[in-house]
Design an enzyme around this catalytic site. Structure first.
Site, short mmCIF file in Angstrom:
data_model
loop_
_atom_site.label_atom_id
_atom_site.label_comp_id
_atom_site.label_asym_id
_atom_site.label_seq_id
_atom_site.Cartn_x
_atom_site.Cartn_y
_atom_site.Cartn_z
N SER A 126 0.77 -1.52 0.25
CA SER A 126 -0.05 0.26 -0.12
C SER A 126 1.01 1.29 0.13
CB SER A 126 -0.70 -0.26 1.61
OG SER A 126 -1.54 0.43 0.83
N ASP A 260 -9.73 -3.71 -6.03
CA ASP A 260 -8.96 -2.72 -4.92
C ASP A 260 -9.32 -1.52 -5.40
OD1 ASP A 260 -7.20 -2.18 -3.35
OD2 ASP A 260 -5.92 -2.38 -4.09
N HIS A 289 -7.29 -6.09 -0.12
CA HIS A 289 -6.07 -5.09 -0.73
C HIS A 289 -4.80 -5.65 0.81
CE1 HIS A 289 -3.80 -1.02 -0.70
NE2 HIS A 289 -3.56 -0.95 0.13
#
Length: 313
Positions: A126, A260, A289
């Protein structure tokens, strides 16, 4: 091949850039000069390294190299004997909990705790992927063999489906969330654990390793620091850094989620068009995610397969 002892997680709390930092280690806990390879995880937000324990142990078990994870500054509750920052005024001045401060925090960790000649495999998740690109741009002499970008949030975060929902909360209404976070931090641990379990009740096969770190996130202002970082992400993660990506394209692996809400499918498609010769992959397994909740082992197995060849060079 690997003993139970070698697979155990070692936990260290240190001050890095003047802020409390948790470091998890599987394999070698100290790197002598000339250590061959280190796999280093740069987490998402919250930057709680305890979420990655299964991921780390699986990687070490499959590859045999030491695997470390460094938390974001102020995202892991330190022992009661340790303050969150060494000098509050200096931490505020350097904005160590902000996005740029977190990038400098990771570079400081490498400078002070990893021998300069160590060959690195950087594993970002991320916002950790954005930080890795910034690290490679700011210190091009880092010996990075591969950088693996898992569910990368490296562009236009506030325009994503999740970003459109959370940007008002993180940027305009953040202070309103502080009171409930404060109240949650006062709950007895047993009640806090129950609430965490309820929050994850929709995850069918939850990895037990995420429960304790989730409870710890409610302590010592960690969740507040995570929200502060999130607000800066919405404001600062704008255009994709195509220059840095192009310069390092042969060392980068991108793995996008098909559903996502932080990295929509159109971002994957844009990347494939912009970098047709890059290693840009789309998840076909339906992984979320926040893969650490239930797929840490599965993702580690994939990553090990992707990078094994690079480790032999």
């Amino acid at each position: 091949m690997f003993t139970r002892t070698s697979m155990e997680i070692q936990t260290d709390f240190i001050f890095c850039s003047g802020a409390a930092t948790q470091v998890l280690k599987v394999g070698s806990s100290h790197l002598p000069s000339g250590e061959d390879v280190l796999l280093l995880i740069i987490p998402g937000n919250p930057g709680v390294v305890g979420f990655y324990q299964t991921f780390m142990q699986t990687l070490h078990g499959m590859l045999g190299y030491p695997v470390w994870a460094v938390s974001h500054a102020g995202h892991c509750a330190p022992p009661d004997s340790m303050d969150m920052v060494e000098d509050a005024a200096a931490a505020a001045r350097r904005d160590v909990f902000g996005l740029d401060g977190q990038v400098r925090h990771k570079l400081a960790f490498l400078q002070n705790h990893v021998p300069r000649g160590t060959r690195l495999v950087l594993l970002g998740h991320s916002i950790g992927c954005y930080m890795i690109l910034e690290m490679m741009k700011r210190d091009p002499e880092l010996k990075v063999l591969k950088a693996v970008m898992l569910f990368p949030t490296i562009e236009r975060m506030s325009q994503t489906p999740q970003g459109r929902v959370l940007t008002p909360l993180l940027c305009q209404l953040r202070y309103l969330a502080y009171l409930p976070l404060l109240l949650l931090s006062l709950l007895p641990e047993r009640l806090a654990s129950l609430l965490v379990r309820l929050a994850f009740s929709s995850v069918a096969v939850l990895d037990p390793c995420v429960l304790r770190p989730s409870v710890e996130l409610l302590r010592r202002g960690c969740a507040v620091n995570a929200m502060y970082l999130g607000g800066q992400e919405m404001r600062m993660v704008l255009d994709r850094d195509n220059v840095t990506i192009q310069k390092n394209l042969d060392r980068l692996i991108f793995y996008y989620g098909a559903t996502d809400h932080w990295c929509p499918l159109s971002y994957f498609q844009d990347m494939r068009r912009e970098f047709p010769h890059g290693d840009v992959r789309l998840c076909e397994k339906g992984l979320r995610h926040a893969f650490v909740l239930d797929a840490g082992r599965e993702v580690a197995q994939m990553v090990a397969g992707w990078i094994r060849g690079s480790l032999r060079t």
